[in-house]
Design an enzyme around this catalytic site. Structure first.
Site, short mmCIF file in Angstrom:
data_model
loop_
_atom_site.label_atom_id
_atom_site.label_comp_id
_atom_site.label_asym_id
_atom_site.label_seq_id
_atom_site.Cartn_x
_atom_site.Cartn_y
_atom_site.Cartn_z
CB SER A 152 38.01 36.58 31.31
OG SER A 152 39.17 35.48 31.10
CE1 TYR A 165 35.22 33.79 28.28
CE2 TYR A 165 37.18 34.15 28.80
CZ TYR A 165 35.72 33.88 28.87
OH TYR A 165 35.73 34.08 31.02
#
Length: 269
Positions: A152, A165
């Site tokens: 990401s 995350y």
């Protein structure tokens, strides 16, 4: 006619592609794309009923490739070893691992339930490691292969209220960098695919606060990301970011960290 036949290259044999987290979103789109390309695809996820829907969709489209569903949890190392063994029993080799399974979490690190943070770490880090440890011996036996790890833009540019995350995706890059050196002699390439906001179930399944975060940031389709995976297998880059706007975000985050940190704190807070 026989002369021309001799000049034609031999048909490329179908690859065997192993995809985690394939019951929806990017994994599902990738499974259907590779099946459309004539490859054999082993798909895994915890939801067996959703895997069956992927198989039915491929059959409905009459795709030339084969999709083989395997219900498995990436956080369970024994389950991943069994899943790869089943894929080998079905297809007799393994060429590609797409380590796609992952979950998100939004909320303050200190105040978030530990169960949520642990789920992110076990899925996004442990799950990737378990998948790689299961797949690499099969790739070695097949003469080489390619690992594509889905990351990401919050990996290279961590965001406030997404600490766990972000850390899990930063770990993806560290794992890939180490593995490139470890697996070079085995002819196994490793690519990190850096993905921005995607229109999938990921946001709805995010732990903590659900839903899309950056409403003004454009989303892309899972099919776009699946196409990026296919490109990565051809080009074999170390790292690949699909969109110019995501490349710009990463560039700005690395060169103007204070500014981007303040923006992300407002967006995610």
């Amino acid at each position: 006619m026989q002369v021309y036949e001799k000049l034609l290259p031999p048909e490329k044999p179908p690859r065997v592609v192993f995809i985690t987290g394939a019951s929806s979103g990017i994994g599902r789109a990738a499974a259907l794309l590779f099946a459309a390309m004539g490859d054999h695809v082993a798909i895994t996820a915890r939801r067996g009923d959703r895997l069956a829907e992927v198989v039915k969709e491929a059959e409905k489209r009459k795709l030339p490739g084969t999709i083989f569903p395997i219900e498995a949890d990436v956080t369970d190392p024994d389950a991943m070893q069994t899943a790869v063994a089943l894929a080998l029993a079905e297809f007799n080799r393994l060429d590609v691992l797409v380590a796609n399974a992952g979950i998100g979490q939004r909320g303050p690190l200190v105040d978030a339930p530990w169960e949520d943070l642990e789920a992110v770490l076990r899925t996004n880090i442990d799950g990737v490691i378990h998948s790689i440890r299961a797949a690499v011996p099969a790739m070695r036996a097949s003469g080489g292969g390619h690992i594509v790890m889905i990351s990401s833009i919050l990996g290279p540019v961590p965001g406030a209220y997404a600490a766990t995350y972000s850390a899990s995706k930063a770990a993806t890059d560290a794992l890939a960098r180490s593995l490139r050196g470890e697996l070079k002699a085995d002819h196994i390439a490793v690519t990190v695919l850096i993905v921005g906001q995607t229109d999938s179930e990921f946001a709805q399944k995010r732990l903590g606060q659900p839903g899309r975060v950056a409403t003004r940031w454009p989303t892309m389709t899972p099919e776009r990301v699946a196409g990026g995976i296919a490109q990565a297998l051809e080009r074999k880059p170390r790292t690949m970011t699909l969109r110019w706007i995501d490349r710009l975000f990463v560039w700005a985050g690395q060169r103007f960290p204070g500014l981007i940190d303040r923006i992300l704190a407002r967006v995610y807070g």
